[in-house]
Design an enzyme around this catalytic site. Structure first.
Site, mmCIF file in Angstrom:
data_model
loop_
_atom_site.group_PDB
_atom_site.id
_atom_site.type_symbol
_atom_site.label_atom_id
_atom_site.label_comp_id
_atom_site.label_asym_id
_atom_site.label_seq_id
_atom_site.Cartn_x
_atom_site.Cartn_y
_atom_site.Cartn_z
ATOM 1 N N GLY A 218 -57.820 82.095 1.026
ATOM 2 C CA GLY A 218 -58.143 82.690 -0.265
ATOM 3 C C GLY A 218 -57.061 82.457 -1.294
ATOM 4 N N ALA A 219 -56.622 81.199 -1.409
ATOM 5 C CA ALA A 219 -55.440 80.898 -2.221
ATOM 6 C C ALA A 219 -55.747 80.306 -3.582
ATOM 7 C CB ALA A 219 -54.519 79.949 -1.449
ATOM 8 N N ASN A 220 -57.012 80.216 -3.970
ATOM 9 C CA ASN A 220 -57.294 79.599 -5.269
ATOM 10 C C ASN A 220 -57.354 80.612 -6.416
ATOM 11 O OD1 ASN A 220 -59.749 80.805 -4.805
ATOM 12 N ND2 ASN A 220 -60.881 78.907 -4.480
ATOM 13 N N THR A 221 -57.103 81.880 -6.098
ATOM 14 C CA THR A 221 -57.121 82.899 -7.137
ATOM 15 C C THR A 221 -56.313 84.097 -6.673
ATOM 16 O OG1 THR A 221 -58.566 84.189 -8.613
ATOM 17 C CG2 THR A 221 -59.207 84.071 -6.295
ATOM 18 N N GLY A 222 -56.015 85.011 -7.581
ATOM 19 C CA GLY A 222 -55.414 86.281 -7.232
ATOM 20 C C GLY A 222 -54.070 86.183 -6.553
ATOM 21 N N GLY B 273 -53.318 85.320 -3.535
ATOM 22 C CA GLY B 273 -53.133 84.089 -2.767
ATOM 23 C C GLY B 273 -52.646 82.941 -3.628
ATOM 24 N N SER C 183 -54.621 96.593 3.670
ATOM 25 C CA SER C 183 -54.835 97.320 2.419
ATOM 26 C C SER C 183 -54.614 98.805 2.656
ATOM 27 C CB SER C 183 -56.266 97.100 1.916
ATOM 28 O OG SER C 183 -56.597 98.012 0.885
ATOM 29 N N TYR D 198 -65.290 98.472 3.997
ATOM 30 C CA TYR D 198 -64.071 97.753 3.615
ATOM 31 C C TYR D 198 -62.877 98.367 4.337
ATOM 32 C CZ TYR D 198 -60.130 96.086 0.845
ATOM 33 O OH TYR D 198 -58.928 95.542 0.466
#
Length: 277
Positions: free
Chosen positions: A29-33, A35, A159, A186
């Site tokens: 999940g490294a393309n946003t946020g 990450g 989290s 979640y």
């Protein structure tokens, strides 16, 4: 354990980093946020970053943006993985083992949250558990030997939300068919990740392996975790929190996972978080 107790009143920051040349980090999940910000921080110190993302076009855009910032010689690439599909996880792991000779840390950052209506993965699992826990569980297992050979680490991004649900795993109904609730599920997925990490620590110690496993959380950070699949009220509440400044930046949210991937003298039976600075 709080970061600020070990690294001073302001907590850990990238100023603590030394050179990371010849180090290789994998981030889901490294393309946003968070990450993406973790990738930026690691690249700024000369690391090799392999992003593990679901969307190829967004991955290409992220690589372009990072090379624009750090130069064409920046060692950043991506491998496509869909954590919601176990066959995709297996294919990605095969590609990783063919292309990546050493893994200094696998950062399990990718996640989905607050899915308003129950959704199942292609393998028939509840989606939040499927992406956040099962997909990462399989990936860690498939890459474990390579990480062990590299004397590397596994970083599990949990989290604070793991405290807000049942505080136990609902083994009697793992897909939550009877009582689905977006926040409670979640919470369940993040509790599962944390329990997995601590259990893995015990098994590694018993087996005499070298892999270190660390658990962290990003705190309330302004990322794209809350998506259109969340309820209207959840999205509005989150937008309000961002507007009034309750949520910190995605960059600061990335600090704990980068710290856990790089810093020496950390405790494994711990839970690292970043104060809002």
């Amino acid at each position: 354990m709080k970061i600020e107790k070990q690294f001073g009143s302001k907590g850990w920051t990238p100023k603590n980093l030394n050179t990371l040349i010849c180090k290789t980090y994998l981030i889901t999940g490294a393309n946003t946020g968070a990450g993406f910000q973790a990738s930026r921080i690691l690249l700024s110190k000369g690391a090799n970053v392999v992003m593990l993302n679901r969307n190829p076009s967004k991955s290409e855009a992220a690589v372009k943006a990072l090379k624009s910032e750090f130069g064409d010689t920046a060692q950043v690439s991506y491998i496509t993985i869909d954590l919601a599909e176990l066959a995709s996880v297996r294919q990605a792991a095969k590609e990783i083992l063919e292309k990546v000779r050493s893994i200094d840390a696998l950062i399990c950052n990718g996640a989905i949250a607050q899915i308003a209506q129950q959704q199942l993965t292609v393998d028939g699992f509840e989606s939040q558990l499927g992406v956040n826990h099962y997909g990462h569980f399989l990936l860690c297992g498939l890459l474990f030997d390579r990480i062990d050979q590299s004397q590397g680490r596994i970083v599990v991004v949990s989290s604070e939300g793991h405290k807000m649900g049942l505080r136990r795993i609902q083994f009697e109904d793992m897909n939550w068919d009877k009582n689905y609730h977006p926040n409670k599920v979640y919470s369940q997925s993040k509790l599962a990740q944390t329990m997995f990490a601590y259990g893995l620590q015990d098994k590694i110690q018993a087996a005499g392996k070298t892999v270190k496993v660390y658990v962290c959380h990003p705190g309330a950070s302004n990322t794209s975790l809350i998506r259109e699949s969340a309820s209207y009220m959840t999205r509005m509440s989150w937008a309000f929190m961002v507007k009034i400044g309750v949520a910190q930046t995605a960059e600061k949210g990335a600090y704990p996972e980068v710290m856990c991937a790089t810093e020496d003298h950390l405790e494994e039976r711990a839970y690292y978080g970043q104060q809002v600075l």
